[in-house]
Design a protein around this motif. Structure first.
Motif, short mmCIF file in Angstrom:
data_model
loop_
_atom_site.label_atom_id
_atom_site.label_comp_id
_atom_site.label_asym_id
_atom_site.label_seq_id
_atom_site.Cartn_x
_atom_site.Cartn_y
_atom_site.Cartn_z
N ASP A 6 -19.54 18.29 4.32
CA ASP A 6 -18.24 18.08 3.67
C ASP A 6 -17.25 19.08 4.28
OD1 ASP A 6 -15.98 18.00 2.04
OD2 ASP A 6 -17.15 17.79 0.20
N THR A 7 -16.41 18.59 5.17
CA THR A 7 -15.49 19.48 5.88
C THR A 7 -14.38 20.03 4.99
OG1 THR A 7 -14.20 17.58 6.65
CG2 THR A 7 -15.94 18.40 8.12
N THR A 8 -14.23 19.47 3.80
CA THR A 8 -13.24 20.03 2.87
C THR A 8 -13.80 21.26 2.16
OG1 THR A 8 -13.88 18.64 0.99
CG2 THR A 8 -12.19 17.78 2.50
N ARG A 9 -15.12 21.44 2.23
CA ARG A 9 -15.77 22.58 1.57
C ARG A 9 -16.24 23.65 2.57
NH1 ARG A 9 -18.67 22.05 -3.57
NH2 ARG A 9 -17.65 20.43 -4.74
N CYS A 10 -16.56 23.25 3.78
CA CYS A 10 -17.13 24.17 4.76
C CYS A 10 -16.12 25.25 5.13
CB CYS A 10 -17.54 23.41 6.02
SG CYS A 10 -18.26 24.47 7.28
N THR A 11 -16.60 26.48 5.12
CA THR A 11 -15.76 27.61 5.53
C THR A 11 -16.37 28.37 6.70
OG1 THR A 11 -16.75 29.01 3.83
CG2 THR A 11 -14.68 27.89 3.27
N HIS A 13 -19.45 29.84 7.25
CA HIS A 13 -20.26 31.04 7.06
C HIS A 13 -21.39 31.13 8.09
CE1 HIS A 13 -18.40 31.21 3.04
NE2 HIS A 13 -18.60 32.50 3.17
N CYS A 53 -26.18 27.18 1.60
CA CYS A 53 -24.74 27.02 1.86
C CYS A 53 -23.93 27.50 0.65
CB CYS A 53 -24.41 25.58 2.15
SG CYS A 53 -22.65 25.31 2.50
N THR A 55 -20.84 27.32 -0.09
CA THR A 55 -19.77 26.45 -0.58
C THR A 55 -20.25 25.05 -0.93
OG1 THR A 55 -19.19 25.75 1.68
CG2 THR A 55 -18.03 27.69 0.79
N ARG A 56 -21.58 24.84 -0.84
CA ARG A 56 -22.18 23.54 -1.15
C ARG A 56 -21.59 22.41 -0.31
NH1 ARG A 56 -25.95 26.19 -2.59
NH2 ARG A 56 -26.27 26.89 -4.70
N ALA A 57 -21.36 22.72 0.97
CA ALA A 57 -20.77 21.74 1.89
C ALA A 57 -21.82 20.82 2.51
CB ALA A 57 -20.01 22.45 3.00
N SER A 59 -25.32 18.32 2.41
CA SER A 59 -26.21 17.49 1.61
C SER A 59 -27.10 16.72 2.57
CB SER A 59 -25.45 16.54 0.70
OG SER A 59 -24.62 15.67 1.46
#
Length: 62
Positions: A6-11, A13, A53, A55-57, A59
């Motif tokens: 989920d690229t809206t959640r990935c930061t 890390h 992960c 940010t739970r990006a 699954s």
């Protein structure tokens, strides 16, 4: 097995890359990218990357 990032959640890390560097890579854009769909025998590593992960990006299914 299918992995979704989920690229809206990935930061970026990079914990996923640390767990499975031949499956995940943090690119120059600061986002995690899937290098290859892993085989079912890599399920343990993928599950660990998903769990770690922050940010739970990530699954995984299948």
């Amino acid at each position: 097995m299918k992995v979704h990032i989920d690229t809206t959640r990935c930061t970026g890390h990079g914990l996923c890359e640390a767990v499975a560097e031949d499956i995940f890579e943090v690119g120059d854009d600061g986002m995690a990218h899937l290098l290859a769909d892993p085989d079912a025998d890599r399920r343990g590593e993928v599950d660990q990357a998903v769990a770690e992960c922050p940010t739970r990006a990530l699954s995984a299914s299948g």
